[in-house]
Write an enzyme that holds these catalytic residues in place. Structure first.
Site, short mmCIF file in Angstrom:
data_model
loop_
_atom_site.label_atom_id
_atom_site.label_comp_id
_atom_site.label_asym_id
_atom_site.label_seq_id
_atom_site.Cartn_x
_atom_site.Cartn_y
_atom_site.Cartn_z
CG ASP A 186 -1.95 -20.10 -1.79
OD1 ASP A 186 -1.40 -20.08 -0.66
OD2 ASP A 186 -1.47 -20.70 -2.77
CE1 TYR A 206 -3.56 -2.56 0.45
CE2 TYR A 206 -4.65 -0.61 1.29
CZ TYR A 206 -4.71 -1.90 0.81
OH TYR A 206 -5.92 -2.51 0.67
CG ASP A 209 -8.16 -4.66 1.74
OD1 ASP A 209 -9.10 -4.21 2.42
OD2 ASP A 209 -8.11 -4.57 0.50
CG ASP A 212 -13.69 -6.95 2.32
OD1 ASP A 212 -13.47 -6.26 3.34
OD2 ASP A 212 -14.18 -6.48 1.27
CE LYS A 240 1.81 -17.54 -3.18
NZ LYS A 240 0.98 -18.76 -3.26
C1 IPM Z 1 -10.32 -1.17 4.26
C2 IPM Z 1 -10.58 -0.54 2.92
C3 IPM Z 1 -9.43 0.38 2.57
C4 IPM Z 1 -8.17 -0.46 2.48
C5 IPM Z 1 -9.62 1.21 1.29
C6 IPM Z 1 -10.88 2.04 1.35
C7 IPM Z 1 -8.42 2.08 1.01
O1 IPM Z 1 -10.79 -1.51 1.94
O2 IPM Z 1 -10.15 -0.43 5.24
O3 IPM Z 1 -10.28 -2.39 4.33
O4 IPM Z 1 -7.90 -1.06 1.45
O5 IPM Z 1 -7.45 -0.49 3.47
MG MG Z 2 -10.91 -3.46 2.72
#
Ligand code: IPM
Ligand code: MG
Length: 368
Positions: free
Chosen positions: A223, A143, A247, A251, A191
Site C-alpha cells: 500500500d 494467480y 500486476d 499498471d 504485505k
Molecule cells: C498482465 C495482464 C495479465 C495478468 C492478464 C491478462 C491475465 O494483466 O500481463 O499484466 O494479470 O498477468
Molecule cells: Mg496486468
C-alpha cells in the site's frame, strides 16, 4: 545464415495490429546485423477458444517451446468480462503458457522518454529521470495457488496465495543481480504486516541480502509502495514483488511513462523468453488503426537484448523509437496539448515511421 525462430502469438483485439509492427521492426533492425528470422504464428486467448475450444492449444505451447523467443500481442475479450461464470477464458491461456514455459520472472522496465514528460498525468518535475526495473513473480502466488473455488452453494468464493521459498529465491536473485548493475537499490514489496506468504517472502529476501551486500534493500508494504510510486518515483531502482502486487503496481507505474502503450516486458525463466507489451487487448479500439505499436516494438528490442544476444539491434530499435518521438510524432494515447495535429499518427503510420527511422539511423551508423 541460421534463421532465428520466433513464435508470434497475436492473440486478441489490437494484438494483431501491434505484433505485425513488432515483426517488421525485428526484421528491419535485424537486417543490419545479419539476423534473419522465421516467424511462426500460433493462437492464444479468445482467438484460440474460437478456433479450437481451448485458450492455449497444444500446438501453441509446442510452437513456443520450439522457438528461440516468443512475441505476444495481447489477449482478452469483453465477452468474458461480462460473463464471469464462463469456465473457459482467454486469460487461462496466458497463465498456462507462462507456467508451461517456466517463465517465473516478468521484467517490466518503466522507461521514460523525455519527449513524453508532458503525456503523463503526473507533474514533470516528479517523474523526470525515473528509471525503474520491476521484477514481478509470474508463475506463483494467488494467480496459481490451490485450492480455489466456491463453496456453500456458490455463495462463498476463495483463492489461495501461496509461495514456496525456492520461488521467492530464484526471482529475488535475478532482481539482486540486476540491482548490482544499476543503482544498487532493491525495493522488495510485500504485505508482511498481514500475510503469512509475505512474511516468508520478506524472510527469504532478508536472507539473500547478505550475499549481495553492495545492494541496499528496502522492504516496503504494497500500500505504501503504491503511494510512493506516485509521490516520488525516482526513489526506486529495482522493484521486486509477487504476482498480483506486480500486476497492479506496473499498471500504476505505466502512467509515469505516459501510457500503457509505451511499456514493454520480458518474461524469463527458461530457455525461451516471452516478450510482450504490458497493455491489454483494448477491444474498444481494435481494428481502428488507433493502437500504439511502440510497446510491442520496444518489446522486440528487449527480445534482442535479453533473448537473442543482439543488443546492437535492440539499441537500434530503441533509438528509432526515441528519434520518432523527438520529431514529435505521437499516437493518440501519448499526445498532449503541444502535439501538432499533423503529427498524430495511427498504428500503421507510427509503425512505418519507426521502420523508416531504423533505416535512416542504421545507414548512418552501422558499418556496411
Ligand atoms: C498482465 C495482464 C495479465 C495478468 C492478464 C491478462 C491475465 O494483466 O500481463 O499484466 O494479470 O498477468
Ligand atoms: Mg496486468
Amino acid at each position: 545464415m541460421n534463421k532465428i525462430n520466433i513464435c508470434v502469438l497475436a492473440g486478441d483485439g489490437i494484438g494483431k495490429e501491434v505484433t505485425d509492427w513488432g515483426v517488421q521492426a525485428l526484421e528491419t533492425a535485424g537486417s543490419y546485423y545479419d539476423l534473419a528470422f522465421n516467424f511462426q504464428h500460433e493462437l492464444l486467448g479468445h482467438a484460440a477458444i474460437q478456433a479450437t475450444g481451448e485458450p492455449m492449444p497444444a500446438a501453441t505451447l509446442a510452437g513456443c517451446k520450439a522457438a528461440d523467443a516468443v512475441l505476444l500481442g495481447a489477449i482478452g475479450d469483453p465477452h468474458y468480462d461480462l460473463n464471469p461464470h464462463l469456465k473457459v477464458r482467454p486469460e487461462q491461456g496466458l497463465l498456462a503458457l507462462r507456467k508451461g514455459l517456466g517463465l517465473f520472472a516478468n521484467i517490466r522496465p518503466i522507461l521514460l522518454f523525455d519527449e513524453l514528460l508532458d503525456a503523463s498525468s503526473l507533474k514533470k518535475e516528479i517523474i523526470k529521470g525515473t528509471d525503474i526495473l520491476f521484477f514481478r513473480e509470474l508463475t506463483g502466488g494467488i494467480y496459481f495457488g490451490q485450492p480455489r473455488g466456491r463453496k456453500e452453494s456458490g455463495t462463498v468464493a476463495f483463492d489461495t496465495k501461496i509461495y514456496a521459498k525456492y520461488e521467492v529465491e530464484r526471482i529475488a536473485r535475478m532482481a539482486f543481480e540486476a540491482a548490482q548493475t544499476r543503482k544498487k537499490i532493491l525495493h522488495s514489496v510485500d504485505k508482511a504486516n498481514v500475510l503469512e506468504s509475505s512474511r516468508l517472502w520478506r524472510e527469504v529476501v532478508q536472507e539473500l541480502a547478505s550475499e549481495y551486500s553492495d545492494v541496499t534493500v528496502v522492504h516496503m508494504f504494497v500500500d505504501n509502495a503504491a503511494m510512493q510510486l506516485i509521490k516520488d518515483p525516482k526513489q526506486f531502482d529495482v522493484v521486486l514483488t509477487g504476482n498480483m502486487f506486480g500486476d497492479i503496481l506496473t499498471d500504476e507505474a505505466s502512467q509515469i511513462a505516459g501510457s500503457l502503450g509505451m511499456l514493454a516486458s520480458a518474461s524469463l525463466g527458461s530457455e525461451v523468453g516471452l516478450y510482450e507489451p504490458i497493455h491489454g487487448s483494448a477491444p474498444d479500439i481494435a481494428g481502428q488503426n488507433l493502437a500504439n505499436p511502440l510497446a510491442t516494438i520496444l518489446s522486440t528490442a528487449l527480445m534482442c537484448n535479453r533473448g537473442l544476444h543482439a543488443p546492437a539491434a535492440g539499441q537500434l530499435i530503441v533509438d528509432a523509437v526515441d528519434a520518432v518521438l523527438k520529431v514529435g510524432y505521437r499516437t493518440r494515447d501519448i499526445m498532449d496539448q503541444q502535439t501538432d495535429s499533423d503529427k498524430i499518427l495511427g498504428t500503421q503510420e507510427m509503425g512505418a515511421k519507426v521502420l523508416e527511422t531504423i533505416h535512416t539511423i542504421a545507414k548512418r551508423s552501422v558499418p556496411a
